[in-house]
Design an enzyme around this catalytic site. Structure first.
Site, PDB file in Angstrom:
ATOM      1  N   ASN A  71     -15.612  10.914  24.266  1.00 55.03           N
ATOM      2  CA  ASN A  71     -14.627  11.479  23.340  1.00 55.03           C
ATOM      3  C   ASN A  71     -14.055  12.747  23.960  1.00 55.03           C
ATOM      4  OD1 ASN A  71     -13.360  11.288  20.682  1.00 55.03           O
ATOM      5  ND2 ASN A  71     -14.354  13.247  20.287  1.00 55.03           N
TER       6      ASN A  71
ATOM      7  N   SER B  98      -6.515   9.988  18.206  1.00 52.36           N
ATOM      8  CA  SER B  98      -5.124  10.326  17.876  1.00 52.36           C
ATOM      9  C   SER B  98      -4.435  10.922  19.104  1.00 52.36           C
ATOM     10  CB  SER B  98      -5.074  11.270  16.682  1.00 52.36           C
ATOM     11  OG  SER B  98      -6.104  12.221  16.754  1.00 52.36           O
TER      12      SER B  98
ATOM     13  N   LYS C 263       0.874  -1.181   0.000  1.00 52.56           N
ATOM     14  CA  LYS C 263       0.000   0.000   0.000  1.00 52.56           C
ATOM     15  C   LYS C 263       0.901   1.218   0.000  1.00 52.56           C
ATOM     16  CE  LYS C 263      -2.405   1.576   3.659  1.00 52.56           C
ATOM     17  NZ  LYS C 263      -3.504   1.715   4.627  1.00 52.56           N
TER      18      LYS C 263
ATOM     19  N   HIS D 149     -13.412   9.928  12.259  1.00 50.71           N
ATOM     20  CA  HIS D 149     -13.776   9.212  11.024  1.00 50.71           C
ATOM     21  C   HIS D 149     -13.825   7.690  11.223  1.00 50.71           C
ATOM     22  CE1 HIS D 149     -13.947   8.429   6.753  1.00 50.71           C
ATOM     23  NE2 HIS D 149     -12.870   7.663   6.843  1.00 50.71           N
ATOM     24  N   GLN D 150     -12.782   7.145  11.884  1.00 48.21           N
ATOM     25  CA  GLN D 150     -12.684   5.678  12.019  1.00 48.21           C
ATOM     26  C   GLN D 150     -13.724   5.092  12.966  1.00 48.21           C
ATOM     27  OE1 GLN D 150     -10.306   3.870  10.346  1.00 48.21           O
ATOM     28  NE2 GLN D 150      -9.388   5.717   9.491  1.00 48.21           N
TER      29      GLN D 150
ATOM     30  N   GLY E 141      -3.887  -2.985  18.115  1.00 45.59           N
ATOM     31  CA  GLY E 141      -3.975  -3.027  16.639  1.00 45.59           C
ATOM     32  C   GLY E 141      -3.161  -1.904  16.027  1.00 45.59           C
TER      33      GLY E 141
ATOM     34  N   GLY F  86      -6.011   3.254  18.097  1.00 45.07           N
ATOM     35  CA  GLY F  86      -5.581   4.593  17.676  1.00 45.07           C
ATOM     36  C   GLY F  86      -4.079   4.767  17.573  1.00 45.07           C
TER      37      GLY F  86
HETATM   38  P1  NAD Z   1     -10.018  11.784  13.150  1.00 45.01           P
HETATM   39  O1  NAD Z   1      -9.113  12.940  12.963  1.00 45.01           O
HETATM   40  O2  NAD Z   1     -11.234  11.673  12.309  1.00 45.01           O
HETATM   41  O3  NAD Z   1     -10.508  11.751  14.687  1.00 45.01           O
HETATM   42  C1  NAD Z   1      -9.574  11.931  15.732  1.00 45.01           C
HETATM   43  C2  NAD Z   1     -10.100  11.380  17.041  1.00 45.01           C
HETATM   44  O4  NAD Z   1      -9.083  11.571  18.038  1.00 45.01           O
HETATM   45  C3  NAD Z   1     -11.327  12.098  17.561  1.00 45.01           C
HETATM   46  O5  NAD Z   1     -12.006  11.215  18.413  1.00 45.01           O
HETATM   47  C4  NAD Z   1     -10.722  13.253  18.348  1.00 45.01           C
HETATM   48  O6  NAD Z   1     -11.601  13.761  19.340  1.00 45.01           O
HETATM   49  C5  NAD Z   1      -9.524  12.567  18.975  1.00 45.01           C
HETATM   50  N1  NAD Z   1      -8.393  13.455  19.229  1.00 45.01           N
HETATM   51  C6  NAD Z   1      -7.869  14.404  18.411  1.00 45.01           C
HETATM   52  N2  NAD Z   1      -6.808  14.996  18.998  1.00 45.01           N
HETATM   53  C7  NAD Z   1      -6.666  14.406  20.214  1.00 45.01           C
HETATM   54  C8  NAD Z   1      -5.759  14.571  21.280  1.00 45.01           C
HETATM   55  N3  NAD Z   1      -4.775  15.454  21.219  1.00 45.01           N
HETATM   56  N4  NAD Z   1      -5.917  13.795  22.379  1.00 45.01           N
HETATM   57  C9  NAD Z   1      -6.901  12.868  22.431  1.00 45.01           C
HETATM   58  N5  NAD Z   1      -7.775  12.647  21.442  1.00 45.01           N
HETATM   59  C10 NAD Z   1      -7.665  13.415  20.347  1.00 45.01           C
HETATM   60  O7  NAD Z   1      -9.110  10.500  13.067  1.00 45.01           O
HETATM   61  P2  NAD Z   1      -9.514   9.017  12.649  1.00 45.01           P
HETATM   62  O8  NAD Z   1      -9.393   8.887  11.174  1.00 45.01           O
HETATM   63  O9  NAD Z   1     -10.785   8.622  13.317  1.00 45.01           O
HETATM   64  O10 NAD Z   1      -8.278   8.193  13.264  1.00 45.01           O
HETATM   65  C11 NAD Z   1      -8.149   8.035  14.671  1.00 45.01           C
HETATM   66  C12 NAD Z   1      -6.820   7.400  14.986  1.00 45.01           C
HETATM   67  O11 NAD Z   1      -6.756   6.092  14.413  1.00 45.01           O
HETATM   68  C13 NAD Z   1      -5.603   8.149  14.428  1.00 45.01           C
HETATM   69  O12 NAD Z   1      -4.616   8.189  15.448  1.00 45.01           O
HETATM   70  C14 NAD Z   1      -5.141   7.279  13.273  1.00 45.01           C
HETATM   71  O13 NAD Z   1      -3.769   7.415  13.011  1.00 45.01           O
HETATM   72  C15 NAD Z   1      -5.475   5.903  13.834  1.00 45.01           C
HETATM   73  N6  NAD Z   1      -5.552   4.841  12.841  1.00 45.01           N
HETATM   74  C16 NAD Z   1      -5.046   3.620  13.184  1.00 45.01           C
HETATM   75  C17 NAD Z   1      -5.077   2.568  12.281  1.00 45.01           C
HETATM   76  C18 NAD Z   1      -4.550   1.216  12.689  1.00 45.01           C
HETATM   77  O14 NAD Z   1      -4.420   0.337  11.829  1.00 45.01           O
HETATM   78  N7  NAD Z   1      -4.288   0.973  13.932  1.00 45.01           N
HETATM   79  C19 NAD Z   1      -5.620   2.763  11.003  1.00 45.01           C
HETATM   80  C20 NAD Z   1      -6.171   4.007  10.688  1.00 45.01           C
HETATM   81  C21 NAD Z   1      -6.132   5.043  11.612  1.00 45.01           C
END
Ligand code: NAD
Length: 319
Positions: free
Chosen positions: A158, A198, A67, A137-138, A290, A219
């Protein structure tokens, strides 16, 4: 070669198909027939973009590829989402390119499918309440995928409460009651907790989590990110997708660095899927860290290619 464009993916791939692909791939990893390649991630010094590659080879399913993609923080000006990726599959017999497949929606589906597989194998018996930490988003994908288990209620928290409507709307879509709660109540009420934020500091503390619980920490996928109290990680029986990623960029990086747990105490979820590990056993708290591996991307991309060919939707051009 085949092309399956991003816009086609939603009509082709379901959470159930993603679950099936990820479950089988974890089992291949446990049998050591599938492995991930080292991850490349670069700040390219243009548009503040982070670009990289995650690849691997599944010698059981004969899936080879990578990817390519990353994070473009200013994409709104192009009316595009910030995360952009494409999966490339190659013929393992010849090395010829086989397909290019939109990877944006697939990334959300494969991430959610991984936590759903962990819930299937590690949730305490009779788990009824799902706790969601994170409303980005996730989170909606995570909740939909977790519904492979029959939950009766969703509780959610949240750090930015104004985003909680996403969790309420997704629970309504699944026909489940939703309640916004504080973290101590979430930890006490939930039998399964999915965290998908995040965050760079622990939010869910050891004292919050009461009784038999499974936590899917999704996350933390980068050095420095953190969602859980290391003491909670140390109390749990810990599983992950890949140990090397877990200890370097996953949730266990902090507990391992501070000496609270040893790398050798972390098991692969695939071992449970393949019947090589008992799973929860007598543990009160289980954790799935994960981190997101390349083989997950390849597994769902290969699945969507199969479906697209079957439905006549994959575009074919001579390569
Ligand atoms: P998003 O930007 O749509 O949402 C972010 C989320 O994190 C929200 O719930 C927000 O309130 C919270 N947030 C933002 N800043 C913060 C902070 N400083 N402290 C605590 N919480 C905070 O992001 P998303 O697309 O939903 O992704 C969420 C997380 O999942 C990201 O960290 C992303 O990198 C991770 N992710 C992991 C995988 C995996 O395979 N493990 C795959 C995709 C995304």
């Amino acid at each position: 070669m085949y092309v399956v464009a991003e816009k086609e993916i939603a009509g082709l791939m379901t959470p159930a198909a993603a679950f099936e692909a990820i479950e089988a791939m974890f089992a291949s990893m446990a049998s050591r027939k599938a492995y991930n390649f080292p991850v490349v991630r670069e700040a390219i010094g243009y548009e503040d973009a982070l670009y990289g590659f995650k690849g691997g080879f599944d010698g059981a399913g004969l899936v080879l590829g990578l990817k390519a993609g990353g994070y473009w923080p200013h994409n709104q000006k192009h009316n595009l989402i910030n995360h952009q990726s494409t999966v490339f599959l190659f013929d393992p017999d010849t090395g010829r390119v086989k397909a290019a497949i939109g990877g944006n929606l697939l990334t959300a589906l494969r991430t959610a499918a991984a936590s759903a597989v962990s819930i299937k194998y590690l949730a305490p018996k009779g788990a009824k309440v799902l706790g969601m930490i994170g409303a980005g988003h996730q989170s909606a994908f995570q909740m939909r995928a977790a519904a492979v288990h029959q939950f009766e209620k969703v509780v959610g928290w949240n750090p930015h409460p104004e985003m909680l409507s996403r969790l309420a709307d997704t629970a309504a879509e699944l026909g489940l009651p939703f309640e916004a709660v504080e973290l101590d109540q979430l930890g006490a009420d939930a039998d399964v907790i999915v965290s998908i934020t995040s965050s760079f500091a622990p939010m869910l503390m050891d004292g919050h989590v009461k009784g038999a619980t499974h936590i899917a920490a999704m996350g933390t996928d980068t050095k420095g990110k953190q969602e859980l109290d290391p003491a909670l990680v140390a109390r749990a029986r810990v599983f992950t997708d890949e140990v090397a990623q877990s200890v370097s960029i996953g949730e266990t990086q902090h507990a391992v660095a501070s000496g609270l747990i040893a790398e050798s105490a972390i098991s692969e979820l695939g071992a449970v899927v393949a019947g090589l590990h008992e799973g929860r056993g007598t543990a009160e708290v289980t954790l799935f860290d994960g981190t997101g591996v390349g083989l997950q991307d390849l597994a769902v991309a290969n699945k969507v290619l199969e479906i697209a060919i079957e439905k006549g939707i994959a575009q074919r051009s001579k390569s």
